[in-house]
Design a protein around this motif. Structure first.
Motif, PDB file in Angstrom:
ATOM      1  N   GLN A 249       0.801  -1.224   0.000  1.00  0.00           N
ATOM      2  CA  GLN A 249       0.000   0.000   0.000  1.00  0.00           C
ATOM      3  C   GLN A 249       0.834   1.276   0.000  1.00  0.00           C
ATOM      4  O   GLN A 249       0.328   2.335  -0.344  1.00  0.00           O
TER       5      GLN A 249
ATOM      6  N   ASN B 143      -2.016 -10.701   8.413  1.00  0.00           N
ATOM      7  CA  ASN B 143      -3.022  -9.658   8.598  1.00  0.00           C
ATOM      8  C   ASN B 143      -4.371 -10.107   8.044  1.00  0.00           C
ATOM      9  O   ASN B 143      -4.467 -10.473   6.868  1.00  0.00           O
ATOM     10  N   GLU B 144      -5.384 -10.081   8.867  1.00  0.00           N
ATOM     11  CA  GLU B 144      -6.776 -10.229   8.438  1.00  0.00           C
ATOM     12  C   GLU B 144      -7.052 -11.483   7.621  1.00  0.00           C
ATOM     13  O   GLU B 144      -7.229 -11.442   6.391  1.00  0.00           O
TER      14      GLU B 144
ATOM     15  N   GLU C 233      -5.523   1.855  -1.474  1.00  0.00           N
ATOM     16  CA  GLU C 233      -6.564   1.193  -0.692  1.00  0.00           C
ATOM     17  C   GLU C 233      -7.154   0.019  -1.490  1.00  0.00           C
ATOM     18  O   GLU C 233      -8.329  -0.024  -1.830  1.00  0.00           O
ATOM     19  N   TRP C 234      -6.290  -0.929  -1.831  1.00  0.00           N
ATOM     20  CA  TRP C 234      -6.691  -2.194  -2.456  1.00  0.00           C
ATOM     21  C   TRP C 234      -7.636  -1.963  -3.643  1.00  0.00           C
ATOM     22  O   TRP C 234      -7.327  -1.148  -4.491  1.00  0.00           O
TER      23      TRP C 234
ATOM     24  N   HIS D  55       0.995  -9.201   4.696  1.00  0.00           N
ATOM     25  CA  HIS D  55      -0.158  -8.305   4.569  1.00  0.00           C
ATOM     26  C   HIS D  55      -0.614  -8.349   3.107  1.00  0.00           C
ATOM     27  O   HIS D  55      -0.608  -7.332   2.408  1.00  0.00           O
TER      28      HIS D  55
ATOM     29  N   TRP E  83     -18.465  -0.079   3.260  1.00  0.00           N
ATOM     30  CA  TRP E  83     -18.530  -1.122   4.298  1.00  0.00           C
ATOM     31  C   TRP E  83     -18.260  -0.575   5.700  1.00  0.00           C
ATOM     32  O   TRP E  83     -18.468  -1.278   6.683  1.00  0.00           O
TER      33      TRP E  83
ATOM     34  N   GLU F  17      -5.213  -2.102  13.977  1.00  0.00           N
ATOM     35  CA  GLU F  17      -5.739  -1.097  13.045  1.00  0.00           C
ATOM     36  C   GLU F  17      -7.052  -0.563  13.569  1.00  0.00           C
ATOM     37  O   GLU F  17      -7.887  -1.319  14.068  1.00  0.00           O
TER      38      GLU F  17
END
Ligand code: PNW
Length: 453
Positions: free
Chosen positions: A26, A169-170, A413-414, A127, A331, A359
Motif C-alpha cells: 500500500q 493480517n486479516e 486502498e486495495w 499483509h 462497508w 488497526e
C-alpha cells in the motif's frame, strides 16, 4: 448540582503504546526495484477492471525511497511504535529458495532508522502481497510451509532489533474476499469446499509461522496475529444480549480466530460445513492453536446483535440500514461500541495475555482547501468516539496495551485504489507531498496527554 464540571478520568494506562500502521504494497511502490519478485497484487492491479481507475501499487507513496520522510512524520506525532509489513517477494522473489539481500537491506534501513528515532517496529510478515510464483497461492497447502520458512528467516534476520512479530493480517480478507467474493487478489470465486480449504491453509500458515518465528528468534521476541475478527455488539447491555454477542463472536469466527485460540474447529462450524469441511491433517489443529504472546485486532465496523430465543443458535444480527451512519467506504459503518466489545469479548472468550489494536481508523472525503489544509473534522469525530470506547476497555481492566491508527498516510486502498483516503497525512500522489491533516494534530495532542482530548 455538586458534581457538574467535575472531569472524569479519561486517561490511558501509563505505558500505553501509541502508533500508526501501514502495509508494504500500500505504500512502498518500487515494484521492480532491487530484485523484488511479483506479488498477486501486482498481477491483480494490472488486470483491467479489478481496481478503481485501473490504479496500481507501482508507485503508491514511494516509501521505498521516502521512508525517512515517513519516519519524520511518525516522530513528529510522538508515537512510540509503528506497525509495518514486509513484502515477502522482496525477500524471496519466488516465494522460497534463494533470499534477495537487497530486499533485506531495505528493511534493515527502515528498522534502523525507526530505532534511531526512538520508535519500536511491529513487523507484519504477511499483509496480502503473496509472491505470484507460489503455485496455486493459498489454495495450495505448500504455501503455508513456504510462509513458515520465510517467517523463520525474517525472525532470524530481524529479531536482534524487532521485538514484536505479527504473522498474518486479516485472515478473512486474504481468504474470503480473495478466494470467495473475488474482489481482492487473486480474484477467485471458489465453492464452499474450496474456500474452507483456503481458510484452513491461512490459519495453518499462521500457526506454522508463529512456531518458526519462535524457533529462529534471538532474545525476547513476542509473536501474535492481526485479525479482523467480526465482532458483535449487544444491542442492549443486559446479560442475555451480552451472552448472545459472545456466542455470535465465537461462532462467526469459527474458521479463524476461534480456531486459533481454541486449537480446534468448533462443532457448530463442522456441522454447518458438512461434506465441505476442510481436510485437516494430523497435528494441524495443535499447530493452529500455538499459544500466542499477544492478539492484535483490526477494529472498524460493528454488527449489532440481539438474543433471539426463536432461532436455534439463540442470536440474530441486526442489519445495517441504508441510513445507518458510515464513513467514506461503503462497508465502514460507524459503531464506536465495537471498540469496547471487541476487546471485552476477546478477553472473556479466550483470555489472551495481551491485546493490541493493530488497526482502527476511517476513510473520509479528504480534500485540501485553497490554503492547502485538510480539516478532517469527520475523521476526528470517528477517532474520538472509537478511542473513547478503547479507553473504557482499559479503564475496566482489560489487557489492552497499544493502538495503531490506520493509517499514517493516504495510500493504495486495495480494490478502491487511490479513491479512498485513510491517512492522517494527506498524500498528493502526483508530487508525493505529505501534509498533516487536522486529525494528525488531534492525534499528536492525544498522545501528548495520554488521554482523550
Ligand atoms: C484493512 N471490508 O482492510 C486492511 O488491513 C488494510 O490494509 C486496509 O487498508 C484497511 O483495513 C482499510 O480498508 C479491510 O471490506 C478491507 O470489510 C476491507 C474490509 C475490512 C478491512
Amino acid at each position: 448540582n455538586a458534581i457538574a464540571g467535575t472531569p472524569i478520568d479519561r486517561s490511558f494506562p501509563k505505558d500505553f503504546r501509541w502508533g500508526c500502521a501501514t502495509a508494504s504494497y500500500q505504500i512502498e511502490g518500487a515494484v521492480n526495484e532491487d530484485g523484488r519478485g511479483a506479488s498477486i497484487w501486482d498481477t491483480f492491479s494490472h488486470t483491467p477492471g479489478k481496481v478503481a481507475n485501473g490504479d496500481t501499487g507501482d508507485v503508491a507513496c514511494d516509501s521505498y525511497h521516502r521512508y525517512r520522510e515517513d519516519i519524520a512524520l511518525l516522530k513528529n506525532l510522538g508515537v512510540g511504535v509503528y506497525r509495518m509489513s514486509i513484502a515477502w517477494s522482496r525477500i524471496f522473489p519466488d516465494g522460497r529458495g534463494q533470499p534477495n539481500q537487497k530486499g533485506l537491506d531495505y528493511y534493515n534501513r527502515v528498522i534502523d532508522a525507526l530505532l534511531a528515532a526512538g520508535i519500536q517496529p511491529y513487523v507484519t510478515l504477511f499483509h496480502w502481497d503473496l509472491p505470484q510464483a507460489l503455485p496455486g497461492g493459498w489454495q495450495n497447502r505448500d504455501t503455508a510451509h513456504a510462509f513458515a520458512d520465510y517467517a523463520g528467516y525474517m525472525a532470524g534476520k530481524l529479531s536482534d532489533r524487532v521485538r514484536h512479530f505479527i504473522t498474518v493480517n486479516e485472515l478473512r480478507c486474504f481468504t474470503d474476499l480473495s478466494y470467495q467474493v473475488g474482489i481482492h487478489a487473486p480474484g477467485l470465486k471458489l465453492p464452499p469446499a474450496g474456500i474452507n480449504q483456503v481458510r484452513h491453509h491461512g490459519v495453518l500458515a499462521h500457526g506454522l509461522g508463529a512456531q518458526a518465528v519462535r524457533a529462529h528468534a534471538k532474545g525476547d521476541t513476542q509473536v501474535g496475529i492481526a485479525d479482523n475478527t467480526s465482532f458483535f455488539v449487544p444491542v442492549i447491555e443486559t446479560s442475555e444480549h451480552i451472552a448472545a454477542a459472545k456466542k455470535a463472536t465465537r461462532e462467526d469466527n469459527a474458521m479463524f480466530l476461534t480456531a486459533i485460540m481454541e486449537g480446534r474447529y468448533i462443532d457448530s462450524y463442522l456441522a454447518a460445513a458438512g461434506k465441505d469441511a476442510p481436510k485437516v491433517q494430523a497435528g494441524d489443529m495443535a499447530t493452529i492453536g500455538t499459544p500466542l504472546d499477544f492478539v492484535a485486532l483490526n477494529i472498524y465496523t460493528p454488527t449489532y446483535v440481539k438474543a433471539d430465543p426463536s432461532v436455534p443458535r439463540g442470536w440474530t444480527p441486526l442489519p445495517h440500514l441504508p441510513q445507518s451512519p458510515r464513513m467514506a467506504s461503503p462497508w465502514l459503518y460507524v459503531g464506536p461500541e465495537v471498540a469496547f466489545w471487541g476487546v471485552r469479548l476477546t478477553s472473556e472468550l479466550w483470555n489472551p495475555k495481551s491485546l493490541y489494536i493493530s488497526e482502527n481508523g476511517c476513510s473520509a472525503d479528504d480534500v485540501l482547501d485553497a490554503q492547502g489544509r485538510d480539516d478532517d473534522a469527520d475523521r476526528i469525530m470517528y477517532l474520538r468516539n472509537y478511542l473513547g470506547q478503547f479507553q473504557r476497555a482499559t479503564a475496566e481492566g482489560y489487557p489492552l496495551h497499544g493502538y495503531f491508527l490506520w493509517s499514517l498516510m493516504d495510500n493504495f486502498e486495495w480494490a478502491d485504489g487511490y479513491t479512498k483516503r485513510f491517512g492522517i497525512h494527506y498524500v498528493d500522489f502526483k508530487t508525493q507531498q505529505r501534509t498533516p491533516k487536522l486529525s494528525a494534530q488531534w492525534y499528536k495532542e492525544l498522545i501528548r496527554r495520554n488521554a482523550l482530548v
